[in-house]
Design a protein around this motif. Structure first.
Motif: not given
Ligand code: ADP
Ligand code: ADP
Length: 216
Positions: A192-210
């Protein structure tokens, strides 16, 4: 309570880039198994000489050697509040070992952001990657170019292209990832610890999602 974050995802998806940003934001240690191996290779240690045989071929360094290296790193005082693990674990054996190690330090894996992107994107990222010789700072010739060609913006040291970032080795590394590391997706999904992140976005957006993923 210490917090341990495991970044999962294919070679070149942006784990190192994001780990550095997150480590600063959350004031946690950044543990990159690849950086630790490269440091040992640079210093010509026995571990470095052994690891190089595998790294140059795009294969994984054996589990026992890798696990011992990470255990030593995790035992250092800067990991007391926790750490961001980037590139480790990469096999189920390593994941089991990590669980046992963290229990020794009264911790556990809290969250596993799984950063994904199509293969064409990761190949493009790897082929333009420039790495800093002294501290592993990461640049990209198109997406994050250094201010001066071949020189790290942060510490002024030389930028180089990793030997294992050449096309032939990248193909092998991606295959090794699919065969040996992908099983960890299910391994952590079940917890239950996995969270999918869309890495195809710009660095800043990936950071926000993360950031959102680890703060939840
Ligand atoms: P990338 O950032 O492109 O995914 P890394 O810097 O994490 O690459 O790793 C480079 C190489 O170091 C790997 O191809 C592998 O040979 C070795 N390596 C790094 N981490 C591990 C690990 N956890 N287990 C075994 N080998 C590893
Ligand atoms: P990994 O640690 O997963 O192998 P890196 O963080 O080293 O990946 O990133 C691989 C390359 O892609 C680097 O050159 C980096 O500057 C670039 N990069 C990382 N994230 C992004 C992104 N979101 N968009 C464009 N380029 C990126």
């Amino acid at each position: 309570m210490a917090i341990f974050i495991v970044l999962l995802g294919p070679p070149g998806v942006g784990k190192g880039t994001q780990a550095k940003i997150l480590a600063q934001a959350k004031n946690l240690a950044h543990i990159s198994s690849g950086d630790l191996f490269r440091e040992n290779i640079k210093n010509q240690t026995e571990l470095g000489k052994h690891a190089k045989l595998f790294i140059d071929k795009g294969e994984l360094v054996p589990d026992d050697v890798t696990i011992d290296m990470i255990r030593e790193r995790l035992s250092r005082p800067d990991c007391k509040p926790g750490a961001i693990l980037d590139g480790f674990p990469r096999t189920p054996v390593q994941a089991d070992a990590l669980e046992k190690m963290l229990a020794e330090f009264n911790g556990q894996v809290n969250v596993v952001p799984y950063i994904t992107a199509p293969e064409s994107i990761v190949v493009g990222r790897i082929s333009g990657r420039w790495t800093c010789r002294s501290n592993g700072h990461i640049f990209h010739q198109m997406f994050n170019p250094p201010k001066a060609d071949g020189i790290c913006d942060i510490d002024g040291s030389e930028l180089y292209q990793r030997e294992d970032d050449k096309v032939e080795t990248v193909t092998i590394r991606i295959r090794v990832y699919l065969e040996q590391t992908i099983p960890l997706v299910d391994y952590y999904r079940k917890t239950g610890k996995l969270v999918e992140i869309n890495g195809a976005q710009a660095v800043e957006q990936v950071s926000r999602d993360l950031c959102l993923a680890v703060n939840n």
